[in-house]
Design a protein around this motif. Sequence first.
Motif, mmCIF file in Angstrom:
data_model
loop_
_atom_site.group_PDB
_atom_site.id
_atom_site.type_symbol
_atom_site.label_atom_id
_atom_site.label_comp_id
_atom_site.label_asym_id
_atom_site.label_seq_id
_atom_site.Cartn_x
_atom_site.Cartn_y
_atom_site.Cartn_z
ATOM 1 N N GLN A 21 -3.797 6.447 -4.594
ATOM 2 C CA GLN A 21 -3.648 5.560 -3.514
ATOM 3 C C GLN A 21 -3.332 3.951 -4.203
ATOM 4 O OE1 GLN A 21 -7.551 6.098 -1.582
ATOM 5 N NE2 GLN A 21 -7.474 8.093 -1.703
ATOM 6 N N GLN B 3 1.349 -1.495 -0.094
ATOM 7 C CA GLN B 3 -0.041 0.322 -0.444
ATOM 8 C C GLN B 3 0.599 1.243 -0.161
ATOM 9 O OE1 GLN B 3 -2.768 -0.437 3.178
ATOM 10 N NE2 GLN B 3 -1.205 0.183 4.802
ATOM 11 N N ARG C 211 -4.010 0.648 -2.712
ATOM 12 C CA ARG C 211 -4.406 0.113 -1.811
ATOM 13 C C ARG C 211 -5.020 -1.229 -2.634
ATOM 14 N NH1 ARG C 211 -9.207 2.131 -1.606
ATOM 15 N NH2 ARG C 211 -9.949 3.821 -2.246
#
Length: 121
Positions: free
Chosen positions: A101, A85, A103
Amino acid sequence: MGSYVSIRGWLECDETQLAAVQEIIARHDDNHYTHGWGSPRRHMNWTHYVFYGADIRESALDWFADQIRAMARVPASDADGDLVQGLFLVGHEVEGATEWQVRDGQLFVAQADIRHRYLDE
């Protein structure tokens, strides 16, 4: 001359995933923008971090995104099931800033929060 994009951010992973991330970086080595990747001189505790910071040409943005997507897909290496992540702020000279991001095994791109605008002034 083309536009530039400022990229700064990091990934978090475990030791096994770090080896996979480093392999991905090596496979994408361009002997130029690859030098923006770095990691701490010495590892401490349990989480491994990999950082990127560089101003790259807009034409190289797909090169960078391909790496990030490949890194996001690195599987969990233990029973915890933790995936790679991270977070990157990507400041485009013309189009403004986005937040990348990493993730859930994917790369999610969204408009950057207005609070981060000062970084691209």
